[in-house]
Motif scaffolding. Structure first.
Motif, PDB file in Angstrom:
ATOM      1  N   TYR A  74       0.838  -1.199   0.000  1.00  0.00           N
ATOM      2  CA  TYR A  74       0.000   0.000   0.000  1.00  0.00           C
ATOM      3  C   TYR A  74       0.876   1.255   0.000  1.00  0.00           C
ATOM      4  O   TYR A  74       0.582   2.219  -0.699  1.00  0.00           O
ATOM      5  CB  TYR A  74      -0.928  -0.018   1.217  1.00  0.00           C
ATOM      6  N   THR A  89      -4.625  10.491  -1.737  1.00  0.00           N
ATOM      7  CA  THR A  89      -5.884  10.451  -0.999  1.00  0.00           C
ATOM      8  C   THR A  89      -7.000   9.811  -1.821  1.00  0.00           C
ATOM      9  O   THR A  89      -8.054   9.489  -1.281  1.00  0.00           O
ATOM     10  CB  THR A  89      -6.318  11.862  -0.560  1.00  0.00           C
ATOM     11  N   THR A  92      -8.380   4.111  -1.680  1.00  0.00           N
ATOM     12  CA  THR A  92      -9.193   3.579  -0.599  1.00  0.00           C
ATOM     13  C   THR A  92      -8.803   2.126  -0.414  1.00  0.00           C
ATOM     14  O   THR A  92      -8.835   1.348  -1.369  1.00  0.00           O
ATOM     15  CB  THR A  92     -10.701   3.672  -0.937  1.00  0.00           C
ATOM     16  N   THR A 101      -9.933  -8.186   9.152  1.00  0.00           N
ATOM     17  CA  THR A 101     -10.126  -6.763   9.446  1.00  0.00           C
ATOM     18  C   THR A 101      -8.834  -6.026   9.101  1.00  0.00           C
ATOM     19  O   THR A 101      -7.762  -6.397   9.570  1.00  0.00           O
ATOM     20  CB  THR A 101     -10.471  -6.559  10.936  1.00  0.00           C
ATOM     21  N   PRO A 103      -6.110  -3.450   9.484  1.00  0.00           N
ATOM     22  CA  PRO A 103      -5.647  -2.616  10.603  1.00  0.00           C
ATOM     23  C   PRO A 103      -5.480  -1.158  10.169  1.00  0.00           C
ATOM     24  O   PRO A 103      -5.417  -0.859   8.981  1.00  0.00           O
ATOM     25  CB  PRO A 103      -4.296  -3.235  10.967  1.00  0.00           C
ATOM     26  N   ARG A 104      -5.383  -0.292  11.144  1.00  0.00           N
ATOM     27  CA  ARG A 104      -5.202   1.131  10.853  1.00  0.00           C
ATOM     28  C   ARG A 104      -3.896   1.349  10.082  1.00  0.00           C
ATOM     29  O   ARG A 104      -3.842   2.125   9.144  1.00  0.00           O
ATOM     30  CB  ARG A 104      -5.189   1.924  12.153  1.00  0.00           C
ATOM     31  N   ASP A 105      -2.829   0.668  10.490  1.00  0.00           N
ATOM     32  CA  ASP A 105      -1.544   0.775   9.798  1.00  0.00           C
ATOM     33  C   ASP A 105      -1.397  -0.422   8.853  1.00  0.00           C
ATOM     34  O   ASP A 105      -1.038  -1.517   9.279  1.00  0.00           O
ATOM     35  CB  ASP A 105      -0.390   0.806  10.806  1.00  0.00           C
ATOM     36  N   HIS A 106      -1.708  -0.220   7.597  1.00  0.00           N
ATOM     37  CA  HIS A 106      -1.656  -1.302   6.603  1.00  0.00           C
ATOM     38  C   HIS A 106      -0.695  -0.958   5.464  1.00  0.00           C
ATOM     39  O   HIS A 106      -0.821  -1.478   4.359  1.00  0.00           O
ATOM     40  CB  HIS A 106      -3.057  -1.605   6.050  1.00  0.00           C
ATOM     41  N   ASP A 107       0.263  -0.082   5.724  1.00  0.00           N
ATOM     42  CA  ASP A 107       1.214   0.336   4.692  1.00  0.00           C
ATOM     43  C   ASP A 107       2.025  -0.811   4.114  1.00  0.00           C
ATOM     44  O   ASP A 107       2.413  -0.781   2.950  1.00  0.00           O
ATOM     45  CB  ASP A 107       2.169   1.404   5.228  1.00  0.00           C
ATOM     46  N   GLN A 134      -2.372  -9.270   4.126  1.00  0.00           N
ATOM     47  CA  GLN A 134      -1.156  -9.079   4.908  1.00  0.00           C
ATOM     48  C   GLN A 134       0.019  -9.813   4.284  1.00  0.00           C
ATOM     49  O   GLN A 134       1.133  -9.317   4.266  1.00  0.00           O
ATOM     50  CB  GLN A 134      -1.367  -9.563   6.336  1.00  0.00           C
TER      51      GLN A 134
END
Length: 157
Positions: A74, A89, A92, A101, A103-107, A134
């Protein structure tokens, strides 16, 4: 859609030359045989250059093209968008599987799929959805949209 002036100028030039040949612009002699002076050709081509100079105006910017993001992280996708002057931005993120799910940090998660598809036009108003996993090997694993077979309701116990 506005016509591209670079494509329009040659068409206008051909049309003007065709009309000039059909207009009877040559001098008529007594035996009805047209005689065309070389000056007629020069004056016919002069108006045709006017539309060509109009094409020096800046052409409308074409839509961007969706980059190929499959197998990238990402974070790499955001970097690619910035490199192509596309706003990151517009990206999505969504999980590839129904039972995962995001996670907030999915870089560092991998892109399995994107919408629109690579190579498709990317108008300024289009949001790009990327499906993430992941582990990249999870991109090809699916039990009716679930990562784990035991989470698939249609799976027999």
């Amino acid at each position: 859609m506005v016509p591209n002036p670079r494509r329009l100028a040659p068409s206008v030039l051909v049309g003007l030359l065709a009309l000039a040949g059909c207009s009877g612009g040559g001098t008529q002699t007594g035996d009805a045989t047209p005689v065309t002076a070389p000056a007629t050709i020069a004056t016919t081509t002069a108006p045709a250059t006017a539309p060509a100079t109009a094409s020096t105006a800046p052409a409308p910017t074409p839509d961007a093209v969706m980059p190929a993001l499959h197998s990238r992280t990402y974070e790499q996708a955001r970097t690619e968008f910035s490199r192509q002057d596309l706003s990151p931005t517009r990206l999505t993120a969504a999980a590839q599987h129904k039972d995962v799910t995001l996670p907030r940090d999915h870089d560092d998660w991998y892109i399995c799929d994107s919408s629109p598809r690579p190579g498709a036009p990317l108008p300024a108003t289009t949001t790009v959805t990327v499906r993430l996993a992941q582990d990249f090997s999870d991109c090809t694993t699916s039990f009716n949209g679930y990562l784990y077979e035991e989470n698939d309701p249609s799976s027999a116990p």
